[in-house]
Design a protein around this motif. Structure first.
Motif, PDB file in Angstrom:
ATOM      1  N   ASP A 280      73.827  32.895 -10.394  1.00 47.95           N
ATOM      2  CA  ASP A 280      74.945  32.922 -11.344  1.00 47.95           C
ATOM      3  C   ASP A 280      74.802  34.089 -12.321  1.00 47.95           C
ATOM      4  O   ASP A 280      73.709  34.601 -12.572  1.00 47.95           O
ATOM      5  CB  ASP A 280      74.999  31.602 -12.132  1.00 47.95           C
ATOM      6  N   SER A 281      75.928  34.481 -12.870  1.00 46.74           N
ATOM      7  CA  SER A 281      75.981  35.484 -13.944  1.00 46.74           C
ATOM      8  C   SER A 281      75.410  36.843 -13.542  1.00 46.74           C
ATOM      9  O   SER A 281      74.818  37.550 -14.349  1.00 46.74           O
ATOM     10  CB  SER A 281      75.234  34.974 -15.186  1.00 46.74           C
ATOM     11  N   VAL A 282      75.565  37.200 -12.257  1.00 46.35           N
ATOM     12  CA  VAL A 282      75.125  38.524 -11.805  1.00 46.35           C
ATOM     13  C   VAL A 282      76.340  39.330 -11.367  1.00 46.35           C
ATOM     14  O   VAL A 282      77.317  38.788 -10.843  1.00 46.35           O
ATOM     15  CB  VAL A 282      74.107  38.434 -10.659  1.00 46.35           C
ATOM     16  N   SER A 283      76.274  40.636 -11.576  1.00 42.96           N
ATOM     17  CA  SER A 283      77.357  41.535 -11.196  1.00 42.96           C
ATOM     18  C   SER A 283      76.841  42.535 -10.166  1.00 42.96           C
ATOM     19  O   SER A 283      75.697  42.995 -10.247  1.00 42.96           O
ATOM     20  CB  SER A 283      77.887  42.285 -12.416  1.00 42.96           C
ATOM     21  N   PRO A 284      77.677  42.887  -9.170  1.00 43.91           N
ATOM     22  CA  PRO A 284      77.231  43.843  -8.149  1.00 43.91           C
ATOM     23  C   PRO A 284      77.252  45.276  -8.685  1.00 43.91           C
ATOM     24  O   PRO A 284      78.169  45.669  -9.399  1.00 43.91           O
ATOM     25  CB  PRO A 284      78.264  43.657  -7.035  1.00 43.91           C
ATOM     26  N   LEU A 285      76.229  46.028  -8.348  1.00 41.01           N
ATOM     27  CA  LEU A 285      76.184  47.451  -8.671  1.00 41.01           C
ATOM     28  C   LEU A 285      76.369  48.288  -7.408  1.00 41.01           C
ATOM     29  O   LEU A 285      77.100  49.274  -7.404  1.00 41.01           O
ATOM     30  CB  LEU A 285      74.858  47.800  -9.353  1.00 41.01           C
ATOM     31  N   PHE A 286      75.709  47.870  -6.304  1.00 46.35           N
ATOM     32  CA  PHE A 286      75.810  48.621  -5.055  1.00 46.35           C
ATOM     33  C   PHE A 286      75.245  47.787  -3.911  1.00 46.35           C
ATOM     34  O   PHE A 286      74.336  46.975  -4.104  1.00 46.35           O
ATOM     35  CB  PHE A 286      75.023  49.933  -5.163  1.00 46.35           C
ATOM     36  N   VAL A 287      75.801  48.000  -2.714  1.00 49.51           N
ATOM     37  CA  VAL A 287      75.274  47.370  -1.499  1.00 49.51           C
ATOM     38  C   VAL A 287      75.055  48.448  -0.439  1.00 49.51           C
ATOM     39  O   VAL A 287      75.991  49.161  -0.074  1.00 49.51           O
ATOM     40  CB  VAL A 287      76.223  46.282  -0.948  1.00 49.51           C
ATOM     41  N   LEU A 288      73.839  48.564   0.038  1.00 49.94           N
ATOM     42  CA  LEU A 288      73.515  49.479   1.142  1.00 49.94           C
ATOM     43  C   LEU A 288      73.540  48.667   2.430  1.00 49.94           C
ATOM     44  O   LEU A 288      72.724  47.771   2.623  1.00 49.94           O
ATOM     45  CB  LEU A 288      72.131  50.094   0.929  1.00 49.94           C
ATOM     46  N   LYS A 289      74.503  48.977   3.304  1.00 48.08           N
ATOM     47  CA  LYS A 289      74.716  48.181   4.510  1.00 48.08           C
ATOM     48  C   LYS A 289      74.149  48.900   5.734  1.00 48.08           C
ATOM     49  O   LYS A 289      74.389  50.087   5.933  1.00 48.08           O
ATOM     50  CB  LYS A 289      76.212  47.921   4.724  1.00 48.08           C
ATOM     51  N   ARG A 290      73.428  48.158   6.564  1.00 44.95           N
ATOM     52  CA  ARG A 290      72.903  48.693   7.808  1.00 44.95           C
ATOM     53  C   ARG A 290      73.525  47.923   8.978  1.00 44.95           C
ATOM     54  O   ARG A 290      73.214  46.752   9.192  1.00 44.95           O
ATOM     55  CB  ARG A 290      71.384  48.539   7.871  1.00 44.95           C
ATOM     56  N   PRO A 291      74.406  48.545   9.756  1.00 43.39           N
ATOM     57  CA  PRO A 291      75.014  47.841  10.885  1.00 43.39           C
ATOM     58  C   PRO A 291      73.957  47.416  11.907  1.00 43.39           C
ATOM     59  O   PRO A 291      73.023  48.169  12.194  1.00 43.39           O
ATOM     60  CB  PRO A 291      75.953  48.904  11.486  1.00 43.39           C
ATOM     61  N   ILE A 292      74.125  46.239  12.448  1.00 36.99           N
ATOM     62  CA  ILE A 292      73.142  45.713  13.396  1.00 36.99           C
ATOM     63  C   ILE A 292      73.063  46.586  14.654  1.00 36.99           C
ATOM     64  O   ILE A 292      72.019  46.662  15.306  1.00 36.99           O
ATOM     65  CB  ILE A 292      73.486  44.252  13.763  1.00 36.99           C
ATOM     66  N   GLY A 293      74.160  47.278  14.974  1.00 33.28           N
ATOM     67  CA  GLY A 293      74.157  48.156  16.140  1.00 33.28           C
ATOM     68  C   GLY A 293      73.148  49.279  16.023  1.00 33.28           C
ATOM     69  O   GLY A 293      72.516  49.683  17.017  1.00 33.28           O
ATOM     70  N   LYS A 294      72.965  49.819  14.803  1.00 31.85           N
ATOM     71  CA  LYS A 294      71.977  50.873  14.580  1.00 31.85           C
ATOM     72  C   LYS A 294      70.565  50.345  14.802  1.00 31.85           C
ATOM     73  O   LYS A 294      69.698  51.031  15.367  1.00 31.85           O
ATOM     74  CB  LYS A 294      72.103  51.418  13.156  1.00 31.85           C
TER      75      LYS A 294
END
Length: 468
Positions: A280-294
């Protein structure tokens, strides 16, 4: 005339051999001297007609080595889907005022096995561009996705310093390893040493000697028996040489280097520690996504163990649906798929990791064949799975095999090698255009090369046989 006769005789012999029934040609290989001191299990299936073509000891249990990755990848593609991503997140509490975050900054590990140096710099740049220069409360790393055991069950302790067995963690930088490159300089001088990623988490002792054969054999190692991170270089350096060493431990290596890179950008934190991020009470700053295909591509083409274990734990996390998971949860996910999707009894097998490194894994050629069949008959799974497999004579772990064989480019298969085991499983294109699935597991083999030759012979038979 004699030469012509011999040529005709040779051609007729080849035609006779190729004209023999598939089962007869394969039976003849069972007299190979290799099998006097070892075991083999073989299963071959015509996917085009839906018929079993050949079975030999295919219900017996064997250690699969890296053909275990077939089980992991197909189960993951079926349950997670090709659009699934492995996410490393930056979250924060409180508010950013002026250049100060009045709250906590959380780095959440998502077990991304492909997070490299440039990705770490990207995470640091995101924090810098947010305007944060000081974190008033805590900079925290959250590695709660999986338990704290950083090796798989049944892994060999003496494989520790090698890059193929890093210390696993939800936070992995450069696959938990350091790439060490030594370059000779003037004779009898210290060689140049380049380490990537750059970090003060490890130390380098350079006792190498350039272009002096009397200095002895070049060694690049780490004091791993004492869980140390002191890299030692000694001996003769007569050419540019690279070694990749695992680092103890991955989570500390990642977080320590992350903190150091932040400081280089002028970003400080009051406290740094490992804690669980609140929901709770957290805000997103950034998400680094790695596709499962890679991840899938490196896992299968290069037989990367870390990618396989990451996929195994993501599968566990998806199946178990609780905050942190262990390898037993991955086993449960695979066993559920074996029972519900393949219709087999998982109690007949033992699967404890995702890569096949463990000495405790036991599967049958039939089980692997059922996985290959399942993938083939499900188009959404088959396309990415098939494209990820090494191709005979072309790439991956099959790049140097079957180049001069009739099986060249016609075999798409996963290799497997650990001490005493050599395996090959995948797909073959037959001479009549049929698509075949096959599994070969050689066990109790002292020289893996002999088993690979045996397997390549089977592949050539599959690609040259004609049958209805």
């Amino acid at each position: 005339m004699k030469r012509l006769f011999l040529s005709v005789l040779c051609i007729l012999s080849i035609i006779f051999i190729y004209a023999q029934p598939l089962a007869q040609r394969l039976d003849s290989l069972l007299n190979d001297p290799l099998l006097k001191t070892s075991e083999v299990g073989i299963s071959i299936f015509d996917l085009t007609t839906g018929e079993s073509l050949f079975r030999y000891q295919d219900e017996k249990l064997y250690r699969p080595a890296s053909t275990e990755k077939i089980i992991t990848s197909v189960t993951a593609l079926a349950n997670l889907g090709i659009d699934y991503t492995m996410d490393t997140r930056l979250l924060y509490t409180g508010k950013i005022k002026n250049d100060t975050l009045k709250g906590n900054l959380y780095l959440i590990g998502g077990f991304d096995p492909e997070l490299m140096d440039e990705d770490l710099d990207l995470l640091v740049d995101v924090v810098a561009k947010s305007g944060i220069r000081y974190i008033a409360d805590t900079l925290a790393a959250d590695v709660s996705m999986v338990d704290s055991v950083y090796w798989g069950s049944g892994w060999s302790w003496d494989d520790v310093p090698d890059s193929f067995q890093p210390y696993m963690s939800p936070l992995m930088l450069n696959r938990g390893c350091v790439d060490v490159t030594v370059i000779p300089t003037q004779k009898d001088s210290l060689p140049e040493v380049v380490c990537v990623p750059v970090s003060d988490y490890y130390q380098v002792d350079n006792d190498g000697v350039s272009n002096n054969s009397q200095a002895g054999r070049l060694t690049i190692t780490r004091n791993w028996l004492h869980n140390g991170n002191r890299i030692h270089i000694s001996g003769n350096v007569n050419k540019k040489t690279k070694r990749t060493l695992s680092i103890y431990t991955s989570k500390d290596f990642f977080f320590h280097t992350f903190i150091g890179r932040l400081k280089e950008k002028g970003i400080e934190a009051k406290v740094t520690t490992f804690v669980d991020c609140p929901h709770d009470s957290v805000s997103p700053l950034f998400v680094l996504k790695r596709p499962i295909g890679k991840v899938l591509d490196r896992m299968m083409k290069e037989s990367d163990n870390l990618c396989a274990e990451s996929m195994f734990y993501h599968l566990a996390f998806h199946h178990a649906k609780h905050k942190w998971v262990k390898d037993d949860d991955g086993t449960d996910a695979v066993n559920y798929f074996i029972k519900e999707s393949l219709g087999l009894n998982p109690d007949y097998y033992k699967i404890v990791d995702g890569s096949g490194v463990s000495l405790y894994n036991y599967v049958s050629p039939r089980l692997l064949l059922e996985y290959l069949k399942y993938a083939y008959y499900h188009a959404d799974i088959f396309q990415p799975f098939y494209e990820s497999l090494p191709i005979a004579g072309v790439d991956g772990t099959l790049e140097h095999r079957m180049k001069k064989s009739k099986a060249y480019r016609k075999i798409h298969a996963k290799t497997g090698t650990v001490t005493g085991i050599s395996s090959l499983a995948g797909y073959a294109k037959a001479a009549n255009g049929h698509q075949l699935a096959f599994v070969i597991i050689n066990q109790n083999v002292i020289k893996a090369r002999q088993a690979r030759i045996f397997q390549d012979k089977i592949c050539e038979i599959l690609c040259t046989s004609k049958f209805n």
